[in-house]
Write a protein that holds these residues in place. Structure first.
Motif, PDB file in Angstrom:
ATOM      1  N   ASP A   1       0.837  -1.193   0.000  1.00 46.21           N
ATOM      2  CA  ASP A   1       0.000   0.000   0.000  1.00 46.21           C
ATOM      3  C   ASP A   1       0.877   1.251   0.000  1.00 46.21           C
ATOM      4  O   ASP A   1       1.099   1.866   1.035  1.00 46.21           O
ATOM      5  CB  ASP A   1      -0.923   0.003   1.231  1.00 46.21           C
ATOM      6  CG  ASP A   1      -1.902   1.162   1.234  1.00 46.21           C
ATOM      7  OD1 ASP A   1      -1.991   1.892   0.217  1.00 46.21           O
ATOM      8  OD2 ASP A   1      -2.587   1.341   2.261  1.00 46.21           O
ATOM      9  N   PRO A   2       1.391   1.630  -1.186  1.00 52.22           N
ATOM     10  CA  PRO A   2       2.288   2.775  -1.245  1.00 52.22           C
ATOM     11  C   PRO A   2       1.660   4.093  -0.778  1.00 52.22           C
ATOM     12  O   PRO A   2       2.366   5.013  -0.406  1.00 52.22           O
ATOM     13  CB  PRO A   2       2.683   2.869  -2.722  1.00 52.22           C
ATOM     14  CG  PRO A   2       2.057   1.743  -3.422  1.00 52.22           C
ATOM     15  CD  PRO A   2       1.199   0.995  -2.477  1.00 52.22           C
ATOM     16  N   GLU A   3       0.334   4.153  -0.786  1.00 51.38           N
ATOM     17  CA  GLU A   3      -0.328   5.388  -0.361  1.00 51.38           C
ATOM     18  C   GLU A   3      -0.428   5.521   1.155  1.00 51.38           C
ATOM     19  O   GLU A   3      -0.854   6.559   1.658  1.00 51.38           O
ATOM     20  CB  GLU A   3      -1.698   5.483  -1.011  1.00 51.38           C
ATOM     21  CG  GLU A   3      -1.582   5.653  -2.520  1.00 51.38           C
ATOM     22  CD  GLU A   3      -2.912   5.912  -3.190  1.00 51.38           C
ATOM     23  OE1 GLU A   3      -3.770   6.582  -2.575  1.00 51.38           O
ATOM     24  OE2 GLU A   3      -3.084   5.442  -4.321  1.00 51.38           O
ATOM     25  N   ASP A   4      -0.028   4.510   1.894  1.00 52.51           N
ATOM     26  CA  ASP A   4      -0.043   4.553   3.358  1.00 52.51           C
ATOM     27  C   ASP A   4       1.144   5.394   3.826  1.00 52.51           C
ATOM     28  O   ASP A   4       2.234   4.898   4.054  1.00 52.51           O
ATOM     29  CB  ASP A   4       0.039   3.140   3.935  1.00 52.51           C
ATOM     30  CG  ASP A   4      -0.012   3.121   5.457  1.00 52.51           C
ATOM     31  OD1 ASP A   4      -0.129   4.214   6.079  1.00 52.51           O
ATOM     32  OD2 ASP A   4       0.081   2.019   6.029  1.00 52.51           O
ATOM     33  N   ARG A   5       0.909   6.697   3.958  1.00 51.46           N
ATOM     34  CA  ARG A   5       1.973   7.640   4.314  1.00 51.46           C
ATOM     35  C   ARG A   5       2.551   7.352   5.696  1.00 51.46           C
ATOM     36  O   ARG A   5       3.717   7.616   5.948  1.00 51.46           O
ATOM     37  CB  ARG A   5       1.459   9.065   4.212  1.00 51.46           C
ATOM     38  CG  ARG A   5       1.066   9.439   2.791  1.00 51.46           C
ATOM     39  CD  ARG A   5       0.250  10.719   2.727  1.00 51.46           C
ATOM     40  NE  ARG A   5       1.013  11.891   3.067  1.00 51.46           N
ATOM     41  CZ  ARG A   5       1.620  12.683   2.190  1.00 51.46           C
ATOM     42  NH1 ARG A   5       1.548  12.405   0.913  1.00 51.46           N
ATOM     43  NH2 ARG A   5       2.284  13.739   2.588  1.00 51.46           N
ATOM     44  N   ALA A   6       1.740   6.806   6.584  1.00 48.89           N
ATOM     45  CA  ALA A   6       2.216   6.508   7.939  1.00 48.89           C
ATOM     46  C   ALA A   6       3.257   5.396   7.937  1.00 48.89           C
ATOM     47  O   ALA A   6       4.112   5.334   8.821  1.00 48.89           O
ATOM     48  CB  ALA A   6       1.038   6.128   8.841  1.00 48.89           C
ATOM     49  N   ALA A   7       3.217   4.523   6.938  1.00 48.95           N
ATOM     50  CA  ALA A   7       4.161   3.411   6.859  1.00 48.95           C
ATOM     51  C   ALA A   7       5.459   3.802   6.141  1.00 48.95           C
ATOM     52  O   ALA A   7       6.413   3.032   6.128  1.00 48.95           O
ATOM     53  CB  ALA A   7       3.509   2.227   6.150  1.00 48.95           C
ATOM     54  N   ALA A   8       5.490   4.998   5.556  1.00 52.94           N
ATOM     55  CA  ALA A   8       6.672   5.439   4.797  1.00 52.94           C
ATOM     56  C   ALA A   8       7.849   5.673   5.738  1.00 52.94           C
ATOM     57  O   ALA A   8       7.688   6.165   6.851  1.00 52.94           O
ATOM     58  CB  ALA A   8       6.350   6.719   4.029  1.00 52.94           C
ATOM     59  N   ARG A   9       9.036   5.287   5.261  1.00 55.37           N
ATOM     60  CA  ARG A   9      10.277   5.526   6.012  1.00 55.37           C
ATOM     61  C   ARG A   9      11.150   6.476   5.205  1.00 55.37           C
ATOM     62  O   ARG A   9      11.487   6.188   4.056  1.00 55.37           O
ATOM     63  CB  ARG A   9      11.005   4.218   6.267  1.00 55.37           C
ATOM     64  CG  ARG A   9      10.246   3.287   7.208  1.00 55.37           C
ATOM     65  CD  ARG A   9      11.047   2.054   7.604  1.00 55.37           C
ATOM     66  NE  ARG A   9      11.882   1.484   6.568  1.00 55.37           N
ATOM     67  CZ  ARG A   9      11.515   0.532   5.724  1.00 55.37           C
ATOM     68  NH1 ARG A   9      10.281   0.034   5.781  1.00 55.37           N
ATOM     69  NH2 ARG A   9      12.348   0.056   4.813  1.00 55.37           N
ATOM     70  N   LEU A  10      11.512   7.598   5.825  1.00 60.77           N
ATOM     71  CA  LEU A  10      12.366   8.581   5.179  1.00 60.77           C
ATOM     72  C   LEU A  10      13.749   8.538   5.802  1.00 60.77           C
ATOM     73  O   LEU A  10      13.886   8.314   7.014  1.00 60.77           O
ATOM     74  CB  LEU A  10      11.810  10.001   5.371  1.00 60.77           C
ATOM     75  CG  LEU A  10      10.809  10.504   4.347  1.00 60.77           C
ATOM     76  CD1 LEU A  10       9.475   9.840   4.541  1.00 60.77           C
ATOM     77  CD2 LEU A  10      10.694  11.995   4.456  1.00 60.77           C
ATOM     78  N   ARG A  11      14.738   8.773   4.973  1.00 59.10           N
ATOM     79  CA  ARG A  11      16.112   8.854   5.457  1.00 59.10           C
ATOM     80  C   ARG A  11      16.787  10.004   4.719  1.00 59.10           C
ATOM     81  O   ARG A  11      16.723  10.085   3.496  1.00 59.10           O
ATOM     82  CB  ARG A  11      16.824   7.537   5.191  1.00 59.10           C
ATOM     83  CG  ARG A  11      18.145   7.455   5.881  1.00 59.10           C
ATOM     84  CD  ARG A  11      18.591   6.017   6.005  1.00 59.10           C
ATOM     85  NE  ARG A  11      19.952   6.040   6.514  1.00 59.10           N
ATOM     86  CZ  ARG A  11      20.912   5.249   6.114  1.00 59.10           C
ATOM     87  NH1 ARG A  11      20.663   4.321   5.221  1.00 59.10           N
ATOM     88  NH2 ARG A  11      22.115   5.354   6.599  1.00 59.10           N
TER      89      ARG A  11
END
Length: 134
Positions: free
Chosen positions: A117-127
């Motif tokens: 689910d790429p639209e799940d912004r809460a699951a996104a990890r930024l570095r």
């Protein structure tokens, strides 16, 4: 719609989500975003921001797969050289009087989205990778 069109649409969607998340992150640092998706025939700069007297050119790499442990691994020496060329072009294209930058730095923000689910912004990890070098 063919398989290739579906893949291209998904890749574009994933890229937009990642760039939006990266821009929100850069904004949260208190940096001023000067330009987004600046293009010439030689390529594109994803984000150009000001961090005080430092001009920061930010490459955003987004993935919704497990191809790379960190999407920044996709940034090659050739890509960095192109970013430098494009940054010089961007600086030259600015209205007079051109701003003076104490430092120009090249950063990357890698965004790993959820595969299912790429639209799940809460699951996104930024570095955030500061100061890319060849």
């Amino acid at each position: 719609m063919g398989d290739e069109t579906v893949r291209r649409d998904r890749r574009g969607q994933v890229g937009r989500i990642g760039e939006d998340l990266a821009a929100e992150y850069i904004d949260s640092l208190g940096w001023r975003i000067l330009d987004r998706n600046w293009r010439t025939r030689y390529g594109e700069l994803d984000l150009i921001a000001a961090d005080g007297a430092t001009l920061v050119v930010v490459e955003v790499k987004t993935r919704a797969s497990h191809t790379y442990t960190d999407p920044v691994a996709a940034i090659t020496a050739t890509k960095l050289r192109r970013m430098r060329l494009l940054a010089r072009q961007w600086l030259a294209a600015q209205a007079e009087p051109a701003p003076w930058w104490e430092t120009v730095r090249f950063d990357a923000v890698s965004v790993q989205l959820d595969v299912g689910d790429p639209e799940d912004r809460a699951a996104a990890r930024l570095r955030h990778h500061r100061g890319l070098v060849e």
